[in-house]
Design a protein around this motif. Structure first.
Motif, PDB file in Angstrom:
ATOM      1  N   ARG A   1       0.858  -1.182   0.000  1.00  0.00           N
ATOM      2  CA  ARG A   1       0.000   0.000   0.000  1.00  0.00           C
ATOM      3  C   ARG A   1       0.891   1.227   0.000  1.00  0.00           C
ATOM      4  O   ARG A   1       2.107   1.121   0.085  1.00  0.00           O
ATOM      5  CB  ARG A   1      -1.003  -0.005   1.147  1.00  0.00           C
ATOM      6  CG  ARG A   1      -0.705  -0.714   2.430  1.00  0.00           C
ATOM      7  CD  ARG A   1       0.399  -0.110   3.288  1.00  0.00           C
ATOM      8  NE  ARG A   1       0.219   1.318   3.473  1.00  0.00           N
ATOM      9  CZ  ARG A   1       1.180   2.170   3.731  1.00  0.00           C
ATOM     10  NH1 ARG A   1       2.444   1.758   3.853  1.00  0.00           N
ATOM     11  NH2 ARG A   1       0.960   3.441   3.891  1.00  0.00           N
ATOM     12  N   GLY A   2       0.244   2.411  -0.060  1.00  0.00           N
ATOM     13  CA  GLY A   2       1.010   3.644  -0.191  1.00  0.00           C
ATOM     14  C   GLY A   2       1.069   3.998  -1.670  1.00  0.00           C
ATOM     15  O   GLY A   2       1.423   3.160  -2.508  1.00  0.00           O
ATOM     16  N   ALA A   3       0.712   5.248  -1.993  1.00  0.00           N
ATOM     17  CA  ALA A   3       0.500   5.616  -3.394  1.00  0.00           C
ATOM     18  C   ALA A   3       1.689   5.322  -4.323  1.00  0.00           C
ATOM     19  O   ALA A   3       1.528   4.660  -5.352  1.00  0.00           O
ATOM     20  CB  ALA A   3       0.091   7.083  -3.471  1.00  0.00           C
ATOM     21  N   PRO A   4       2.915   5.781  -3.988  1.00  0.00           N
ATOM     22  CA  PRO A   4       4.016   5.522  -4.939  1.00  0.00           C
ATOM     23  C   PRO A   4       4.329   4.034  -5.078  1.00  0.00           C
ATOM     24  O   PRO A   4       4.596   3.545  -6.186  1.00  0.00           O
ATOM     25  CB  PRO A   4       5.201   6.281  -4.329  1.00  0.00           C
ATOM     26  CG  PRO A   4       4.584   7.303  -3.430  1.00  0.00           C
ATOM     27  CD  PRO A   4       3.344   6.667  -2.887  1.00  0.00           C
TER      28      PRO A   4
ATOM     29  N   ARG B   1      -7.543  -0.214  -6.575  1.00  0.00           N
ATOM     30  CA  ARG B   1      -7.717   0.836  -5.563  1.00  0.00           C
ATOM     31  C   ARG B   1      -7.891   2.159  -6.312  1.00  0.00           C
ATOM     32  O   ARG B   1      -6.994   2.575  -7.055  1.00  0.00           O
ATOM     33  CB  ARG B   1      -6.520   0.895  -4.596  1.00  0.00           C
ATOM     34  CG  ARG B   1      -6.420  -0.370  -3.731  1.00  0.00           C
ATOM     35  CD  ARG B   1      -5.535  -0.151  -2.525  1.00  0.00           C
ATOM     36  NE  ARG B   1      -6.179   0.665  -1.513  1.00  0.00           N
ATOM     37  CZ  ARG B   1      -5.525   1.219  -0.489  1.00  0.00           C
ATOM     38  NH1 ARG B   1      -4.218   1.042  -0.362  1.00  0.00           N
ATOM     39  NH2 ARG B   1      -6.163   1.940   0.409  1.00  0.00           N
TER      40      ARG B   1
ATOM     41  N   CYS C   1      -0.486   8.498   9.018  1.00  0.00           N
ATOM     42  CA  CYS C   1      -0.436   7.296   8.176  1.00  0.00           C
ATOM     43  C   CYS C   1       1.003   6.789   8.056  1.00  0.00           C
ATOM     44  O   CYS C   1       1.805   6.957   8.976  1.00  0.00           O
ATOM     45  CB  CYS C   1      -1.047   7.558   6.801  1.00  0.00           C
ATOM     46  SG  CYS C   1      -1.442   6.051   5.881  1.00  0.00           S
ATOM     47  N   ASN C   2       1.326   6.135   6.963  1.00  0.00           N
ATOM     48  CA  ASN C   2       2.717   5.708   6.737  1.00  0.00           C
ATOM     49  C   ASN C   2       3.155   6.203   5.373  1.00  0.00           C
ATOM     50  O   ASN C   2       2.476   5.968   4.368  1.00  0.00           O
ATOM     51  CB  ASN C   2       2.868   4.193   6.791  1.00  0.00           C
ATOM     52  CG  ASN C   2       4.270   3.779   6.352  1.00  0.00           C
ATOM     53  OD1 ASN C   2       4.470   3.402   5.209  1.00  0.00           O
ATOM     54  ND2 ASN C   2       5.239   3.906   7.232  1.00  0.00           N
TER      55      ASN C   2
ATOM     56  N   ALA D   1       5.820   2.655   1.912  1.00  0.00           N
ATOM     57  CA  ALA D   1       4.771   3.277   1.096  1.00  0.00           C
ATOM     58  C   ALA D   1       5.277   3.742  -0.260  1.00  0.00           C
ATOM     59  O   ALA D   1       4.468   4.041  -1.150  1.00  0.00           O
ATOM     60  CB  ALA D   1       4.166   4.462   1.847  1.00  0.00           C
TER      61      ALA D   1
ATOM     62  N   THR E   1       8.203   9.640   1.409  1.00  0.00           N
ATOM     63  CA  THR E   1       7.828  10.998   0.993  1.00  0.00           C
ATOM     64  C   THR E   1       7.923  11.914   2.216  1.00  0.00           C
ATOM     65  O   THR E   1       8.986  12.477   2.480  1.00  0.00           O
ATOM     66  CB  THR E   1       6.418  11.019   0.367  1.00  0.00           C
ATOM     67  OG1 THR E   1       5.472  10.455   1.294  1.00  0.00           O
ATOM     68  CG2 THR E   1       6.397  10.237  -0.932  1.00  0.00           C
TER      69      THR E   1
ATOM     70  N   GLN F   1      -1.761   2.249  10.145  1.00  0.00           N
ATOM     71  CA  GLN F   1      -0.496   2.351   9.406  1.00  0.00           C
ATOM     72  C   GLN F   1       0.539   3.166  10.176  1.00  0.00           C
ATOM     73  O   GLN F   1       1.735   2.928  10.042  1.00  0.00           O
ATOM     74  CB  GLN F   1      -0.733   3.004   8.029  1.00  0.00           C
ATOM     75  CG  GLN F   1      -1.479   2.136   7.037  1.00  0.00           C
ATOM     76  CD  GLN F   1      -2.980   2.390   7.064  1.00  0.00           C
ATOM     77  OE1 GLN F   1      -3.541   2.771   8.095  1.00  0.00           O
ATOM     78  NE2 GLN F   1      -3.647   2.166   5.947  1.00  0.00           N
TER      79      GLN F   1
ATOM     80  N   ALA G   1       0.487  12.032   0.122  1.00  0.00           N
ATOM     81  CA  ALA G   1      -0.717  12.251  -0.683  1.00  0.00           C
ATOM     82  C   ALA G   1      -0.963  11.048  -1.573  1.00  0.00           C
ATOM     83  O   ALA G   1      -0.022  10.380  -2.007  1.00  0.00           O
ATOM     84  CB  ALA G   1      -0.576  13.507  -1.535  1.00  0.00           C
ATOM     85  N   ASP G   2      -2.227  10.799  -1.830  1.00  0.00           N
ATOM     86  CA  ASP G   2      -2.611   9.743  -2.781  1.00  0.00           C
ATOM     87  C   ASP G   2      -2.983  10.323  -4.130  1.00  0.00           C
ATOM     88  O   ASP G   2      -2.863   9.656  -5.160  1.00  0.00           O
ATOM     89  CB  ASP G   2      -3.757   8.912  -2.213  1.00  0.00           C
ATOM     90  CG  ASP G   2      -3.220   7.981  -1.135  1.00  0.00           C
ATOM     91  OD1 ASP G   2      -3.013   8.445  -0.001  1.00  0.00           O
ATOM     92  OD2 ASP G   2      -2.936   6.809  -1.466  1.00  0.00           O
TER      93      ASP G   2
ATOM     94  N   ASN H   1      -5.658  12.259   0.892  1.00  0.00           N
ATOM     95  CA  ASN H   1      -4.709  11.437   1.654  1.00  0.00           C
ATOM     96  C   ASN H   1      -5.508  10.640   2.690  1.00  0.00           C
ATOM     97  O   ASN H   1      -6.734  10.766   2.801  1.00  0.00           O
ATOM     98  CB  ASN H   1      -3.644  12.325   2.319  1.00  0.00           C
ATOM     99  CG  ASN H   1      -2.507  11.501   2.896  1.00  0.00           C
ATOM    100  OD1 ASN H   1      -1.940  10.648   2.214  1.00  0.00           O
ATOM    101  ND2 ASN H   1      -2.165  11.720   4.151  1.00  0.00           N
ATOM    102  N   LYS H   2      -4.819   9.824   3.439  1.00  0.00           N
ATOM    103  CA  LYS H   2      -5.444   8.923   4.409  1.00  0.00           C
ATOM    104  C   LYS H   2      -6.476   9.646   5.271  1.00  0.00           C
ATOM    105  O   LYS H   2      -6.242  10.758   5.737  1.00  0.00           O
ATOM    106  CB  LYS H   2      -4.338   8.306   5.286  1.00  0.00           C
ATOM    107  CG  LYS H   2      -4.789   7.369   6.368  1.00  0.00           C
ATOM    108  CD  LYS H   2      -5.691   6.257   5.867  1.00  0.00           C
ATOM    109  CE  LYS H   2      -5.073   5.420   4.766  1.00  0.00           C
ATOM    110  NZ  LYS H   2      -6.050   4.527   4.096  1.00  0.00           N
TER     111      LYS H   2
ATOM    112  N   PHE I   1      -9.956   7.587   2.559  1.00  0.00           N
ATOM    113  CA  PHE I   1      -9.216   8.840   2.330  1.00  0.00           C
ATOM    114  C   PHE I   1     -10.143  10.029   2.542  1.00  0.00           C
ATOM    115  O   PHE I   1     -11.364   9.879   2.502  1.00  0.00           O
ATOM    116  CB  PHE I   1      -8.666   8.866   0.886  1.00  0.00           C
ATOM    117  CG  PHE I   1      -7.759   7.689   0.603  1.00  0.00           C
ATOM    118  CD1 PHE I   1      -6.431   7.702   0.981  1.00  0.00           C
ATOM    119  CD2 PHE I   1      -8.259   6.550  -0.005  1.00  0.00           C
ATOM    120  CE1 PHE I   1      -5.609   6.603   0.759  1.00  0.00           C
ATOM    121  CE2 PHE I   1      -7.452   5.445  -0.228  1.00  0.00           C
ATOM    122  CZ  PHE I   1      -6.128   5.469   0.149  1.00  0.00           C
TER     123      PHE I   1
HETATM  124  O1  MRU Z   1      -4.507   2.978   2.433  1.00  0.00           O
HETATM  125  P1  MRU Z   1      -3.034   3.233   2.304  1.00  0.00           P
HETATM  126  O2  MRU Z   1      -2.233   2.670   3.419  1.00  0.00           O
HETATM  127  O3  MRU Z   1      -2.523   2.834   0.938  1.00  0.00           O
HETATM  128  O4  MRU Z   1      -2.917   4.810   2.394  1.00  0.00           O
HETATM  129  C1  MRU Z   1      -1.647   5.393   2.289  1.00  0.00           C
HETATM  130  C2  MRU Z   1      -1.657   6.853   2.483  1.00  0.00           C
HETATM  131  O5  MRU Z   1      -2.680   7.472   2.612  1.00  0.00           O
HETATM  132  C3  MRU Z   1      -0.345   7.564   2.427  1.00  0.00           C
HETATM  133  O6  MRU Z   1      -0.330   8.657   3.273  1.00  0.00           O
HETATM  134  C4  MRU Z   1      -0.143   8.056   0.986  1.00  0.00           C
HETATM  135  O7  MRU Z   1      -0.282   6.984   0.072  1.00  0.00           O
HETATM  136  C5  MRU Z   1       1.185   8.674   0.796  1.00  0.00           C
HETATM  137  S1  MRU Z   1       2.414   7.434   0.832  1.00  0.00           S
HETATM  138  C6  MRU Z   1       3.907   7.990   0.445  1.00  0.00           C
END
Ligand code: MRU
Length: 352
Positions: free
Chosen positions: A47-50, A90, A158-159, A164, A171, A197, A237-238, A248-249, A315
């Motif tokens: 998980r985590g956007a990047p 997702r 969050c993480n 992530a 980030t 997280q 940020a997502d 974001n989360k 989010f």
């Molecule tokens: O549901 P998740 O754990 O994928 O959510 C992650 C977040 O919201 C992070 O803050 C976001 O992806 C930034 S991660 C570098």
């Protein structure tokens, strides 16, 4: 303890460090096809956007290996179906469609070279996306260093660490790490209900990096701000809309409102691949609704009655007017964020 890579391409399989079991159990999932990877994404093993952008690229490369097609047209048509399945896992993080679009362009660029060349180029492209991801996060972590000063106590939600990003740095946590090395800062970690997280993953990563931190429940942040225990906030940020609104989360928006109310800076850190210039404002960002069981309890423990009505948006959207600055791999953007989408993504850099 040596920690395996967050995700790795290994001889036609994708290895994923299972984040659901961290911090107590370090276990690697071996995904042999695109279905396995999609299950891992949906179930939050990764998980985590990047990190999801890199995962989507590997999933598509894996799916392409199993496409049986004798013509390029047939291959591209089936590839489109694979991409649709991966992107739908997702909906909020734009990094999935961002990576998928690059993979689609790669396959199309091999038109005329044959199906095998297309398949091969997709693996090369996924590896290139992973390498580009590493460069972006190293630049991003350095870009935010001067936002903080010695003695700062920074709230993080969050993480956003290497778990992530699937890079060697995170980030927001990447910025924190470099700022800690330069200035010596301290971190307040919000646990991040419902899936923890912050409590499970960010605490674990900060402890490994020897960065001082204190864990709180999400609802404590406003009170700590009022008492002067928090001096700034930084989150990941997502998806970032063209006007600077940030998805974001869940819980991020509440921290931003509290920060504004106490006159504290609120920073967002994300690679430019998280900016979606096709989305004008945060109102158009799709927000993932997750299973009610995640709110009724955690793991095997259910504390609410089984049929308790639940809302579980994963989010929220923080409006741009609550954001002090957005730190990216191309530098720091400040309000009114008009430059976020002014020129082509790769060449864009803030002037302010
Ligand atoms: O549901 P998740 O754990 O994928 O959510 C992650 C977040 O919201 C992070 O803050 C976001 O992806 C930034 S991660 C570098």
């Amino acid at each position: 303890m040596s920690i395996p890579p967050v995700i790795e391409w290994c001889d036609g399989a994708v290895h994923i460090l299972d984040q659901r079991r961290l911090p107590d159990v370090v276990e690697v999932l071996r995904c042999r096809d695109v279905v396995d990877v999609c299950d891992a994404i949906r179930g939050l093993a990764i998980r985590g956007a990047p990190a999801l952008g890199v995962t989507a690229a590997y999933a598509i490369a894996l799916g392409a290996r199993n496409i049986e097609a004798s013509t390029e047209e047939d291959f591209l048509q089936q590839l489109g179906l694979v991409i649709d399945v991966v992107v739908a896992t997702r909906p909020t993080a734009v990094n999935l469609p961002w990576a998928a679009q690059r993979m689609r362009e790669t396959a199309l660029s091999k038109s005329g070279a044959g199906v095998d060349a297309m398949r091969h180029s997709l693996v090369e492209s996924a590896l290139a996306i992973a390498a580009d991801n590493e460069q972006r996060h190293q630049a991003l972590a350095r870009a935010g260093v001067d936002l903080f000063r010695s003695g700062d106590r920074v709230l993080h939600h969050c993480n956003t660490g290497r778990l992530a990003t699937a890079a060697s740095v995170g980030t927001a946590l990447g910025v924190i790490q470099v700022a800690h090395e330069r200035h010596g800062i301290d971190v307040i970690v919000s646990e991040t209900r419902p899936l923890l997280q912050g409590g499970r993953l960010t605490s674990w990563e900060l402890a490994q990096a020897n960065i001082p931190f204190t864990l709180i429940t999400d609802s404590m942040s406003a009170d700590l701000m009022r008492r002067g225990e928090i001096t700034a906030v930084i989150v990941g940020a997502d998806r970032i809309a063209a006007n600077g609104d940030v998805a974001n989360k869940i819980g991020t928006y509440a921290h931003a409102v509290a920060a504004r109310s106490h006159g504290l800076p609120f920073y967002v850190a994300a690679p430019r691949s998280t900016i979606d210039c096709d989305v004008p404002t945060g109102a158009a960002i799709p927000i993932e609704e997750r299973a009610p069981e995640e709110v009724r309890g955690y793991s095997d423990w259910r504390w609410a009655p089984a049929d308790t009505p639940v809302m579980n948006p994963a989010f929220d959207v923080t409006p741009h007017d609550l954001i002090t600055a957005i730190v990216t791999d191309c530098g720091v953007y400040r309000p009114p964020f008009a430059e976020l989408c002014r020129v082509d993504e790769m060449s864009k850099a803030p002037t302010g």
